[in-house]
Every structure is written in C-alpha cells, then in structure tokens.
Design an enzyme around this catalytic site. Sequence first.
Site, short mmCIF file in Angstrom:
data_model
loop_
_atom_site.label_atom_id
_atom_site.label_comp_id
_atom_site.label_asym_id
_atom_site.label_seq_id
_atom_site.Cartn_x
_atom_site.Cartn_y
_atom_site.Cartn_z
CD GLU A 71 60.53 17.58 78.30
OE1 GLU A 71 60.74 17.64 76.91
OE2 GLU A 71 59.57 17.89 78.75
CB CYS A 88 59.36 18.80 72.97
SG CYS A 88 59.02 19.03 71.40
#
Length: 485
Positions: free
Chosen positions: A383, A283
């Site tokens: 992402e 992340c």
Amino acid sequence: MTTPSYDCFIDGAWRPAQSGRTLEVLDPADGAVLATIARGEAGDIDEAVRAARAALPGWADCVPVQRGRVLSAIARRILEEKDRLARIESQDTGKPLAQAQADAVAAARFFEYYAGVADKVLGTSIPLGPDYHDFTVREALGVTAQIVPWNYPLQIAARGLAPALATGNTVVLKPAELACLSVLELTRICHEEGLPAGVLNVVPGLGHEAGAALAAHPDVNLVVFTGSVATGSQVMRAAAENIVPVLLELGGKSPNIVLADADLDEAVPVLIKAAFPNSGQTCSAGSRVLVQRAVHRELVERLAARCRELTVGSGLQNPDIGALVSRAQQGRVLDYIRIGRDEGAEVITGGTPLPGVDLDQGNFVAPTLLDGARPEMRVHREEIFGPVLTILPFDEVEEAAALANSTDYGLVAGIWGRDVGTTNWLARTVKAGQIFINCYGAGGGVELPFGGYRKSGFGREKGLDALLSYTQVKNICTRVALRRS
C-alpha cells in the site's frame, strides 16, 4: 486572526490535558498553523474511560427510540453545518473541497441510518417445547474505544460513533493528531444536540501516548481501529492482554480488473476517480489496474490522458488532487515511485513533486501512472497511500483472479466487463470484502457492510452488519410450569 484551540472533551465538558501540553495542527497545503489541540495522555484517557463507564447504565437503558431521536438531531445539525465542516475538513486533511463536502453528507447519513435502526435491534425466540421459554437479546458491549485515522476523520468518526451510540454503548474516541478538527467539531454538535455527559468522550493527542493508553486500557469492552497494519497489530496485542475484542479496518491494495470486453468509455473516468480519492490516501482506493492484454495499450493511453487533465492544488481551491497530509507522507510516496522505477515499472505520467508548487510549503505529488508492473514488485503488492496507480496486464481470466489475490490485502475490488458469467465468476473468486461490477463504490456506501479479508482486517462496519460488532448476544431460558389437564 486568533488560532482556534481545542481541549479534551470528558464527561460533558471541555478541559485541557492534565499535562497542559498542546500540539499544533498544520494545513498540509502551505504549512500554516490551523489550530492547537490538547496533547492528551494516559491520565486523560483514564478520566475519559471512567466517565464513559459511569454514563453506560443510563445510556444503555435509555429507550431505544429516544437514542434514535438524539442521533437524528445530530444528523440534522451536521447537514445544517456541512459547509463549515467541509471547509475545516478540506484545510485539515488537504483533500479537495468537493470531497470534504461529500464526507460531511456521509457523516450525517451514518447518524440518519443508525437512528432508524436503534429500536430495531432484535432478538430471537428459540423453540424448545412447552416446558421452556427461550429467547435472545442483543446488549451493548459497554465502553468502546475508537481510534480514528487522519484521512477521513469526520466520516470515519461518524461511521463508528453512530452504530455504537445507537446500540447503547458509550465511547472514548482518540482522533489522529495530524487531522482531527472536524471530529472535535462533531463532538460539539453531539453535545449540543442532547447526547448525555460521559456518553462521548474525546481525547486528542499522539498515537504512542493517548492512542496506546486507550488500546491497552483494562476497562474498555471493544477497541475499534482504522489505520495501518503495523499499528493494527500493536492494537491487537494491547487488547489481547485484556481479552478485549477488536474491530480492525486496515490497509488495502484494491484492484480494478478490466476485461477485454469492458466499456472503456464508462470505465476510465471511474478508474481515475477510484485511484485518487483524497490524493490516493484512501484504504479502499483502486490503486491497481489489472487489464486484459488486448486492451492494455488503449487503456494506458486513456488513463494517461485523463491524468494529465487533473488539477492539483490547495483543498479549498477544489482541485482534483489535493495535498498529502504531511511532508513525511509525501516522502513515502516519492520513495515508492523511485522503488517502482528501480524495479522496472515505467512511469507514464507524474512521478515527481508537482512542478510550480512551492515545495517548501505544500506536500504535493503529481498523479502518477506506473505501467508494466509485475506481481513480485513492491509497488504492486504494498500500500503506497498516495496518488499512484499501478497497471499490470494479464492474458486469461484465471490469471486476473490470481493477481487480484496476490497481495496481503483483500478490502475492495472492481470488475469491468460485459459477460455476466465471467464477471460473476471473478466476483466469487476474488477475496475481498466488497466487490463492485461495472462500478466502484456506491456513494458514501453507508448501507453496505465494509471490511476486509486477510491483512485488511476483520469485522464489518457500515450497514446492518455493524450492529453485530457493537452488541453481544445473551440467551435467556425460563422453565415454565404449565398447567396440564
């Protein structure tokens, strides 16, 4: 060779799921079955929560220094078994062995760190004059529900367990079904090193079964979740029905801003390392490079040369880039690379499944550079969670700050340059929970508060700030009858 199997761990004992059903855990490098795990469901979660609730008074009232000693013992045991844990983590997640070894050391460090602060969770005295004695105490929240992702199962489990246990909470933990074996081994260690029955309960299973039941359980006092924004939103809604707080660490699209006066010799190796940890399935990965136009071409050439040197293979071979966790994740990454091409980005290196690897077995993608990204492109904003680094040039520093802040995320940012005034202006202007200047990351970062802005989540884990997430303040005020002359 017998395939290992793992049950649920509830109230100090291993037991199969109530349904008797199991799941297979696969090696992402070759598709081999590594183990079977219990397929826990709502009934198993309910048993685990009841056990955690029953154990709460004894653990919360345990002398803090004793809680710290238990955590210290767990830390020592993790270090003793770190090589074994790392091999399990490497095979289970696909990450390179060296990265898995670093995860095991970081997991031990979490328990060391919070063992040291267990007896230092302090309250305050509030002066109200001679007629009152007023003070605050920090109390455990109660039963904490922890939903752990597949990308860093050992480290993230330790990250949540250690502060929760140090502050007197009990835990029901649901690990990810794709990669959870190290968490189940950590559970064994915690039990063998003296953690009382019921204080830690672990229920493996599917997210929409066990995970959903845990997030929605009416008798938990905090829900801790690390994962995607979409699932985090579902977790929030479930917890809101019970008016339960949540601690969320969600996605990221973290930029490294490279100014024209940056030391590229120093920056380039770190930019590569920041972009591709765990094959980019991180992340906090530095998945965007924003580079000042004067050094744009030179930086792209240097990054491309480095990418071409990276090795790819099974995690136990200790390559630079391992397998992606699943075939679905591989497909997602390749789809994003196609989207980037269609949007007009230039593929400098990679962009395909890895040549020479048996694609019927492993989930590999070559490390990929996408140059010439633009702010509106999906590959710049979304992402990807794979070995893909997008590069976008800028002219003025103000433009760099705007580009850094142009996504829905705000987890981490790196800034590279020699001018202290400029780098610190950017550090204050960029909206992210962690800012690194002329570096990216700091070891395991156990001591550094970690969390995001915007859709990267809220609340802070790691460091002393994590204690705020696992405790609540009680104010106690006493009227004092003073003797007066």
